[in-house]
Scaffold this motif. Structure first.
Motif, short mmCIF file in Angstrom:
data_model
loop_
_atom_site.label_atom_id
_atom_site.label_comp_id
_atom_site.label_asym_id
_atom_site.label_seq_id
_atom_site.Cartn_x
_atom_site.Cartn_y
_atom_site.Cartn_z
N SER A 1 0.87 -1.12 -0.17
CA SER A 1 0.13 -0.03 0.03
C SER A 1 0.98 1.24 0.11
O SER A 1 1.81 1.46 0.75
CB SER A 1 -0.88 0.11 1.30
N SER A 2 0.42 2.30 -0.82
CA SER A 2 1.16 3.42 -0.90
C SER A 2 0.63 4.53 0.08
O SER A 2 1.28 5.59 0.17
CB SER A 2 1.17 3.96 -2.16
N VAL A 3 -0.58 4.10 0.69
CA VAL A 3 -0.91 5.14 1.55
C VAL A 3 -0.01 5.83 2.74
O VAL A 3 -0.14 6.85 2.92
CB VAL A 3 -2.57 4.57 2.25
N GLY A 4 0.40 4.67 3.50
CA GLY A 4 1.35 5.18 4.62
C GLY A 4 2.46 5.77 4.17
O GLY A 4 2.42 7.17 4.77
N PRO A 5 3.21 5.51 3.38
CA PRO A 5 4.36 6.48 2.79
C PRO A 5 3.84 7.80 2.38
O PRO A 5 4.58 8.83 2.39
CB PRO A 5 4.86 5.62 1.58
#
Length: 371
Positions: free
Chosen positions: A95-99
């Motif tokens: 997932s790219s949400v956290g970064p």
């Protein structure tokens, strides 16, 4: 000459004697334990009787244990065969949400930080930092992530757009415009290789890099090639005007302007006090058509309006509508998600003006959302 009849009693006695003879024949003869049989084995009546009982017990044991053996066979055959390869679960994309969220917070802290407040960057970047600018000289009033790419497992390149404002020593502020910063973010933990929502830790690999704005685009041709202007004489324009007034001001019911079964609700609370249509384009092939066509005819509109808010300030808005004809009038069927693009229409790049060295890079794209 008749044969003499045999007396019934004599016949009965003879039958009984025959049965007795049979029983004597079937009765096993006792064999001495010391006398060998024809096979050379020594047997006895007691041993034969014991073997017979053991045989009967064995048969009944097999009969009674049949269901148990069947169940064991079913379980053993239904289980996975030894040595068989177990199916490997499909890998869940990282997932790219956290970064992305981490990078956005990092850029905001970086712009706000200054000499003496370098420790504010410690939650994001652990490298040695010495800032020469005063704290609060720059701030991001708005920021958003516009690009995020995983360059290798657990390592992301994130681009953040920030609307930057400069503040001088006299307390005056100057908007510098939208600037773009790229950040390298490493992730460790479940969310680095698994689904969203899992706990993870993040770290920036360097200070942010300011980069150029993305290329601006001119959209492809829209499907509305007929200009209706704002004439109230056109029945379709009149329907659009009445519908948008009810939709934005709540002064009338939408049912007067919508097709049966259409589920549309006005904006509540009403954001505007008045609505004025300033232009209408549609996909009708007949520019001068005033008469409503046959029932079921579909018309796509792009309507430009000027809406006055409660304080009287004008606000320009655009709405893409789909109308259908019924019973000699136009009705709104849907408020479209986006204006219709002409078939084959593709966007084209807009050349950017060359900025002088050291000048901030500003955006040619829509402003970012609130952070």
């Amino acid at each position: 000459m008749k044969r003499p009849r045999r007396p019934r009693k004599a016949a009965k006695e003879q039958f009984v004697e025959a049965e007795a003879w049979d029983e004597e024949v079937e009765e096993p003869q006792e064999t001495s334990a010391d006398d060998p049989d024809e096979t050379g084995w020594k047997t006895s009546t007691a041993k034969l009787a014991g073997l017979s009982r053991l045989a009967r017990i064995g048969v009944w044991t097999l009969v009674a244990s049949g269901p148990v053996l069947s169940m064991m066979a079913f379980v053993s055959t239904s289980g996975p065969a030894q040595g068989a390869t177990k199916p490997v679960p499909a890998a869940t994309p990282a997932s790219s949400v956290g970064p992305a969220g981490f990078a956005e917070l990092y850029v905001a802290a970086y712009l706000q930080a200054g000499q003496g407040t370098e420790r504010d960057l410690a939650p994001y970047y652990s490298g040695s930092v010495a800032l020469g600018v005063k704290p609060g000289t720059r701030t991001a009033s708005q920021s958003t992530v516009i690009a995020s790419r995983q360059v290798q497992p657990g390592y992301w390149s994130v681009t953040v757009a920030a609307d930057v404002t400069a503040h001088d020593d006299n307390g005056k502020s100057k908007r510098l415009g939208v600037q773009y910063f790229r950040v390298g973010v490493q992730a460790a933990g479940p969310a680095a290789d698994a689904e969203q929502g899992a706990a993870a830790a993040y770290a920036a690999t360097s200070l942010p890099s300011q980069v150029t704005a993305p290329a601006a685009l001119t959209p492809g041709g829209l499907a509305y090639e007929t200009d209706r202007g704002s004439s109230s004489a056109d029945p379709s324009v009149e329907t659009a005007r009445g519908f948008l007034a009810a939709y934005l001001t709540g002064t009338t019911e939408l049912d007067r302007y919508t097709s049966p079964g259409t589920r549309l609700q006005p904006i509540s609370p009403a954001p505007y006090a008045a609505v004025k249509v300033t232009g209408v384009q549609d996909d009708s092939p007949k520019a001068g058509q005033q008469k409503v066509p046959a029932d079921g005819t579909v018309l796509h509109q792009l309507v430009q309006v000027e809406a006055a808010d409660q304080g009287g300030s004008p606000v320009l808005l655009s709405y893409a509508l789909t109308l259908k004809s019924r019973a000699g009038r136009w009705e709104v069927a849907t408020v479209d998600d986006a204006p219709a693009i002409r078939a084959g229409g593709t966007p084209s790049a807009v050349p950017q003006a060359t900025a002088p060295p050291g000048a901030p890079t500003t955006a040619h794209s829509p402003s970012p959302s609130n952070s």
